[in-house]
Design a protein around this motif. Structure first.
Motif, short mmCIF file in Angstrom:
data_model
loop_
_atom_site.label_atom_id
_atom_site.label_comp_id
_atom_site.label_asym_id
_atom_site.label_seq_id
_atom_site.Cartn_x
_atom_site.Cartn_y
_atom_site.Cartn_z
N ILE A 254 -2.43 -6.40 2.45
CA ILE A 254 -2.33 -4.68 1.81
C ILE A 254 -3.70 -5.27 0.85
CG2 ILE A 254 -0.98 -3.68 -0.91
CD1 ILE A 254 1.61 -4.66 0.42
N GLU A 255 -3.64 -5.47 0.35
CA GLU A 255 -4.66 -6.23 -0.48
C GLU A 255 -5.53 -7.76 -0.70
OE1 GLU A 255 -5.14 -4.93 -4.49
OE2 GLU A 255 -3.58 -5.99 -4.96
N TYR A 256 -6.42 -8.47 -1.18
CA TYR A 256 -6.35 -9.48 -1.79
C TYR A 256 -6.78 -9.42 -3.02
CZ TYR A 256 -7.95 -10.54 3.25
OH TYR A 256 -7.93 -10.44 5.06
N ILE B 252 -9.19 5.42 2.43
CA ILE B 252 -8.34 5.74 2.58
C ILE B 252 -7.32 5.52 4.16
CG2 ILE B 252 -7.01 7.97 3.41
CD1 ILE B 252 -9.17 9.81 2.38
N GLU B 253 -6.08 4.54 3.85
CA GLU B 253 -5.40 3.97 4.62
C GLU B 253 -3.94 4.47 5.14
OE1 GLU B 253 -5.73 0.17 3.29
OE2 GLU B 253 -3.58 0.02 2.34
N GLU B 254 -3.47 3.98 6.40
CA GLU B 254 -2.10 4.12 6.64
C GLU B 254 -1.55 3.27 5.22
OE1 GLU B 254 0.18 1.28 10.03
OE2 GLU B 254 -2.02 1.41 9.91
N LYS B 255 0.20 4.58 5.69
CA LYS B 255 0.81 3.72 4.78
C LYS B 255 1.86 2.52 5.34
CE LYS B 255 4.96 4.76 1.63
NZ LYS B 255 6.37 5.51 1.45
N MET B 256 2.02 1.66 4.52
CA MET B 256 2.92 0.66 5.55
C MET B 256 4.17 0.66 5.09
SD MET B 256 -0.29 -2.68 5.98
CE MET B 256 -0.25 -2.34 3.95
N SER B 257 4.98 0.16 5.20
CA SER B 257 6.68 -0.17 5.10
C SER B 257 7.23 -1.65 5.15
CB SER B 257 7.59 0.96 5.49
OG SER B 257 7.19 1.17 6.80
N HIS C 142 7.90 -7.28 -9.27
CA HIS C 142 8.37 -6.90 -9.03
C HIS C 142 6.88 -5.55 -9.96
CE1 HIS C 142 11.32 -9.27 -9.12
NE2 HIS C 142 12.28 -8.83 -8.21
N LYS C 143 6.99 -4.55 -9.78
CA LYS C 143 5.77 -3.85 -9.93
C LYS C 143 6.28 -2.51 -10.64
CE LYS C 143 2.34 -4.91 -6.74
NZ LYS C 143 1.69 -6.53 -6.80
N THR C 144 7.29 -1.77 -10.63
CA THR C 144 7.68 -0.91 -11.01
C THR C 144 7.93 -0.94 -12.26
OG1 THR C 144 9.83 -0.01 -10.07
CG2 THR C 144 7.61 0.59 -9.05
N GLU D 24 8.86 -5.20 2.93
CA GLU D 24 9.00 -5.97 1.64
C GLU D 24 7.63 -6.64 1.61
OE1 GLU D 24 12.07 -9.06 -0.04
OE2 GLU D 24 12.90 -7.82 1.46
N GLU D 25 6.58 -6.37 0.47
CA GLU D 25 5.93 -7.35 -0.18
C GLU D 25 6.09 -8.63 -0.99
OE1 GLU D 25 3.77 -5.28 -2.71
OE2 GLU D 25 4.42 -2.98 -2.06
N ALA D 26 5.15 -9.67 -0.18
CA ALA D 26 5.32 -10.72 -1.15
C ALA D 26 3.72 -10.90 -2.07
CB ALA D 26 5.54 -11.87 0.06
P1 AMP Z 1 -3.18 -3.30 -4.27
O1 AMP Z 1 -4.03 -2.15 -5.58
O2 AMP Z 1 -3.96 -2.69 -3.47
O3 AMP Z 1 -2.83 -4.01 -4.72
O4 AMP Z 1 -2.12 -1.40 -4.39
C1 AMP Z 1 -0.90 -1.11 -5.00
C2 AMP Z 1 -0.13 -1.28 -4.68
O5 AMP Z 1 0.85 0.02 -4.08
C3 AMP Z 1 0.89 -2.49 -3.51
O6 AMP Z 1 1.72 -3.42 -4.71
C4 AMP Z 1 1.34 -1.14 -2.90
O7 AMP Z 1 3.06 -1.07 -3.42
C5 AMP Z 1 0.91 -0.17 -2.28
N1 AMP Z 1 0.18 0.00 -1.82
C6 AMP Z 1 -1.29 -0.56 -1.46
N2 AMP Z 1 -1.27 -0.27 -0.03
C7 AMP Z 1 -0.27 0.35 0.60
C8 AMP Z 1 -0.21 0.98 2.18
N3 AMP Z 1 -1.20 0.75 2.89
N4 AMP Z 1 0.78 1.04 2.11
C9 AMP Z 1 2.17 1.22 1.87
N5 AMP Z 1 1.84 0.38 0.26
C10 AMP Z 1 1.19 0.31 -0.43
#
Ligand code: AMP
Ligand code: GLY
Length: 433
Positions: free
Chosen positions: A287-289, A189-194, A218-220, A196-198
């Motif tokens: 965000i993730e590896y 469970i983690e904090e929501k970040m705001s 462009h995920k959605t 732009e993603e790269a």
């Molecule tokens: P992930 O599977 O961890 O890459 O998450 C998929 C998508 O969820 C990411 O590309 C983000 O758009 C969103 N996301 C994941 N973690 C966060 C976070 N901590 N804060 C905001 N958005 C997140």
């Protein structure tokens, strides 16, 4: 006949088709195989493994028998399952991380704890295996908040919750309904970040590394980032959201410490490391590896890089990347638009006849990569998946690359063809500022 090197690509999506085309761009004579591959890869001269494969041991045996010089793995599941360890045991050369190193994607509990231990910037978090403790943490932190299953979940394992009710439902789904199976036994469970993603990709042999042009996905499914998340509806590179100064911060604060951390944890990372970055007001955060190339980012990045990929992938596997010659086309942009089936990422129909691919390709400076495509009994190309094709176009200017990609998209026809019309719009807006 010149001596030919044999290469096996594992996977069968748009990313793997792009890897094939990139490998074939060098002057080197290559004999290409794929497992399972797709009809687009076959059309480009790649032979598909036509023998039943029940395990990675079977595939390694096939690779030994067929004297494969290099295996390149696309998706995360074989990597997490240890395909690299199995091939290495047989003395085969394979590009990708070991199972221990692939935990960086396969276990979010592992990667988040790694980031905490080595002070790599990421969202604040806790890890849970019991629902009551997870619920108590939710109540303490409040919304918005992000609930993630720790294991592999085909891109569906991160639930961004704007309210506590949504977060509670996510926990019900994971712990009670067991919707994610084993992947949901541990939850982050983690904090929501705001921000732009790269998507940042680092090719590495564990010690030296090369950073690929930064892409934006462009995920959605819907324009302007609306609707449910998909595997990715399009990408472009280089993305101006990461300028040279920011990339240098990402390198210093994230890439270098991550590779060093993996080495310290006795999980030396070899292959391509995909770092999902959030560009926050406080700076870049992970965000993730992922332990692999991105799809569709790869389709937008590889056309910009000039190198002998056979040599580069082999050098990564053998710890010799520093000697590989490589150049990135400066002043060239690549845009990749994904064509999907109507209904994706939900239910969709298959078997729709696809036409116009050659007409798109004739436009030049453009590649069409196959993903969910099959041949029907009359040898016609038909849709066979959610994401069907990706059209990648390149040009010296982002505006032109976008226009060319959509020109190609217009030529390709199938019933229910669905695509986003705003791929690279964020980049265009930034570059005009
Ligand atoms: P992930 O599977 O961890 O890459 O998450 C998929 C998508 O969820 C990411 O590309 C983000 O758009 C969103 N996301 C994941 N973690 C966060 C976070 N901590 N804060 C905001 N958005 C997140
Ligand atoms: N495009 C995101 C991914 O490959 O995971």
């Amino acid at each position: 006949m010149d001596f030919m090197n044999s290469v096996l690509i594992v996977g069968g999506g748009g990313r793997e088709h792009a890897l094939l085309k990139a490998l074939l761009r060098s002057d080197r004579a290559l004999c290409m195989f794929a497992y399972p591959g797709n009809p687009g890869m076959e059309r480009d001269g790649c032979m598909l493994v036509n023998q039943p494969i029940g395990s990675w041991d079977d595939l390694a045996k096939w690779a030994c028998e067929n004297e494969i010089d290099l295996t390149v793995v696309g998706p995360e599941v074989p990597l997490a399952e240890g395909i690299v360890d199995v091939f290495n045991k047989e003395g085969l050369t394979i590009f990708g991380p070991s199972a221990a190193a692939a935990r960086i994607e396969g276990s979010k509990a592992f990667s988040k704890n790694l980031m905490r231990k080595y002070k790599i910037p990421t969202a604040d978090f806790e890890v849970f295996t019991a629902k009551d403790k997870a619920l108590a943490y939710l109540e303490e932190k409040g919304a918005p908040i992000v609930v993630k299953v720790s294991g592999l979940a085909a891109g569906k394992g991160a639930i961004v919750c704007d309210t506590l009710d949504e977060a509670r439902l996510a926990l019900d789904d994971i712990f009670d309904n067991k919707s994610f199976g084993e992947a949901g036994q541990t939850v982050v469970i983690e904090e929501k970040m705001s921000g732009e993603e790269a998507s940042v990709f680092v090719l590495t042999d564990g010690k030296s590394y090369k950073i690929l042009p930064v892409a934006q996905d462009h995920k959605t499914i819907g324009d302007n980032d609306t609707g449910p998340n998909t595997g990715g509806m399009g990408a472009y590179a280089p993305a101006p959201v990461v300028d040279a100064a920011l990339l240098s911060a990402i390198e210093k604060e994230i890439i270098v410490p991550t590779l060093a951390a993996m080495e310290k944890e006795k999980s030396r990372y070899r292959g391509v490391l995909f770092v999902g970055i959030m560009v926050t007001k406080e700076g870049p955060r992970v965000i993730e590896y992922n332990c692999r190339f991105g799809d569709p980012e790869t389709q937008a990045i590889l056309p910009l890089v000039q190198c002998d990929w056979y040599e580069a992938f082999r050098a990564c596997a053998k710890g010799k990347l520093s000697g590989v010659k490589w150049s990135v086309d400066s002043d060239k942009y690549c845009v990749s638009v994904v064509l999907a089936s109507k209904g994706y990422p939900g239910k969709f129909e298959k078997g729709k006849v696809i036409t116009g691919i050659e007409m798109a390709e004739e436009k030049g400076s453009l590649d069409v990569y196959f993903a969910g495509v099959n041949l029907d009994s009359e040898e016609r190309l038909v849709t066979n998946g959610g994401r069907v094709l990706a059209v990648s176009a390149w040009a010296p200017d982002l505006t032109d690359a976008v226009a060319q990609a959509y020109d190609g998209v217009a030529e390709i026809k199938f019933a229910g063809k669905t695509f986003r019309r705003d791929i690279a719009a964020k980049g265009l807006k930034k570059s005009k500022l």
